[in-house]
Design a protein around this motif. Structure first.
Motif, short mmCIF file in Angstrom:
data_model
loop_
_atom_site.label_atom_id
_atom_site.label_comp_id
_atom_site.label_asym_id
_atom_site.label_seq_id
_atom_site.Cartn_x
_atom_site.Cartn_y
_atom_site.Cartn_z
N PHE A 3 14.83 13.76 21.94
CA PHE A 3 15.80 13.61 20.87
C PHE A 3 17.14 13.06 21.33
CE2 PHE A 3 12.93 17.09 19.58
CZ PHE A 3 12.35 16.48 18.48
N SER A 4 17.55 13.27 22.57
CA SER A 4 18.82 12.76 23.05
C SER A 4 18.90 12.90 24.57
CB SER A 4 19.99 13.54 22.43
OG SER A 4 20.03 14.86 22.93
N ALA A 5 19.81 12.13 25.16
CA ALA A 5 20.03 12.24 26.60
C ALA A 5 20.54 13.62 26.96
CB ALA A 5 21.01 11.16 27.05
N THR A 6 21.42 14.16 26.14
CA THR A 6 21.99 15.49 26.41
C THR A 6 20.89 16.55 26.46
OG1 THR A 6 24.06 14.89 25.34
CG2 THR A 6 23.60 17.24 25.61
N SER A 11 17.47 20.34 29.25
CA SER A 11 16.18 20.96 29.51
C SER A 11 15.77 20.75 30.97
CB SER A 11 15.11 20.38 28.57
OG SER A 11 14.98 18.98 28.74
N GLY A 12 16.09 19.58 31.53
CA GLY A 12 15.77 19.33 32.92
C GLY A 12 16.51 20.27 33.85
N THR A 13 17.77 20.53 33.55
CA THR A 13 18.57 21.44 34.38
C THR A 13 18.03 22.87 34.31
OG1 THR A 13 20.55 20.09 34.03
CG2 THR A 13 20.88 22.36 34.78
N LEU A 14 17.66 23.31 33.09
CA LEU A 14 17.08 24.64 32.93
C LEU A 14 15.78 24.77 33.73
CD1 LEU A 14 16.90 27.42 31.55
CD2 LEU A 14 15.77 26.27 29.63
N GLN A 45 11.96 15.36 32.85
CA GLN A 45 12.93 15.41 31.76
C GLN A 45 14.25 14.74 32.14
OE1 GLN A 45 12.35 16.58 28.47
NE2 GLN A 45 10.33 16.28 29.37
N LEU A 46 14.66 14.91 33.39
CA LEU A 46 15.88 14.25 33.85
C LEU A 46 15.71 12.73 33.84
CD1 LEU A 46 16.81 16.64 36.80
CD2 LEU A 46 17.98 16.46 34.60
N VAL A 47 14.52 12.29 34.21
CA VAL A 47 14.25 10.84 34.18
C VAL A 47 14.30 10.33 32.74
CG1 VAL A 47 12.48 9.07 34.57
CG2 VAL A 47 12.93 10.79 36.33
N GLU A 48 13.78 11.12 31.80
CA GLU A 48 13.85 10.67 30.41
C GLU A 48 15.30 10.60 29.93
OE1 GLU A 48 11.15 10.87 26.52
OE2 GLU A 48 11.77 12.86 27.21
N GLY A 49 16.15 11.46 30.48
CA GLY A 49 17.57 11.34 30.17
C GLY A 49 18.11 10.00 30.61
N ALA A 193 6.90 20.83 28.83
CA ALA A 193 7.94 21.16 29.80
C ALA A 193 8.53 22.53 29.50
CB ALA A 193 9.03 20.09 29.78
N LEU A 194 8.87 22.79 28.24
CA LEU A 194 9.42 24.10 27.89
C LEU A 194 8.40 25.21 28.13
CD1 LEU A 194 11.44 23.48 24.59
CD2 LEU A 194 12.28 23.61 26.94
N LEU A 195 7.15 24.93 27.79
CA LEU A 195 6.11 25.94 27.95
C LEU A 195 5.80 26.23 29.41
CD1 LEU A 195 3.68 24.78 25.11
CD2 LEU A 195 5.09 26.84 25.13
#
Length: 216
Positions: A3-6, A11-14, A45-49, A193-195
């Motif tokens: 949904f967004s870079a943020t 999520s990547g940091t978490l 997830q960081l790459v998708e950012g 990723a969240l799961l």
């Protein structure tokens, strides 16, 4: 996230934090690949950012970030997940059965890697999501093998929380397809990723049984 870079960086940091904890909880080499799943999802997830930030920027950055993300989504997971589950499993019929899923994962991973090389995936923003255009043949067969290797393989495990993770990611795949079919790759990867936090529950359960050991 899709949904967004943020959201992707958040999520990547978490997941970096969760992945660091699960790796420290692994008690032997055979447990480490499964323990690393949240950490690998964090990187994805960081790459998708970066993919998000690349829209409207240098074409080379968009290309590189898209291909790295696609390597995770298309190639790594169908090979890595059944292999990690196989390494966790004690010797016995379940472990032997998981070898079939490892072979499936290698087959579909090799095919999708070939497809990435021949027809590199393109990414573009669309309706608040990232649309990964992924043209390849035999989509029904490849998707079936992909789902079997990344989700159903976990259901064969003798470990309860590994099965739970597999069931949740399988359910998430259907949810993503029903509600976000056009952006399936991005949305399902975000859900998975969240799961992947459920990976930690497996190691918490193992710590409650100190005498249980996974063969290396």
């Amino acid at each position: 996230m899709c949904f967004s870079a943020t959201a992707s960086f958040g999520s990547g940091t978490l997941l970096l934090a969760i992945g660091t904890v699960t790796l420290r909880m692994a008690r032997c080499p055979a447990e480490r690949p499964y323990a690393a799943i949240p950490l690998l999802f964090a990187i994805q997830q960081l790459v998708e950012g970066v993919v998000w930030l690349s829209f409207g920027g240098p074409a080379w950055l968009n290309f590189v970030a898209t291909q790295v993300y696609s390597f995770f989504s298309h190639v790594l997971w169908p090979v890595y997940v059944p292999l990690a589950a196989w390494l966790l499993e004690p010797r016995g019929p379940r472990r032997r059965g998981l070898l079939a899923f490892v072979v499936m994962g290698l087959a579909v991973g090799a095919y999708l890697l070939y497809s990435l090389v021949v027809n590199p995936i393109q990414a573009r923003p669309m309706a608040g999501h990232v649309d990964y255009q992924s043209p390849h043949f035999y989509i029904v067969a490849s998707m079936t093998l992909y789902l079997l290797s990344t989700t159903v393989s976990l259901l064969l495990s003798s470990h309860v929380w590994v099965k739970v993770f597999g069931a949740l990611t399988l359910a998430a795949s259907f949810t993503a397809y029903v509600f976000y079919a056009h952006w399936f790759i991005s949305v399902w990867c975000f859900f998975a990723a969240l799961l992947s936090g459920a990976v930690a529950l497996h190691f918490i359960a193992l710590r409650s049984i100190p005498q249980q050991r996974i063969p290396s």
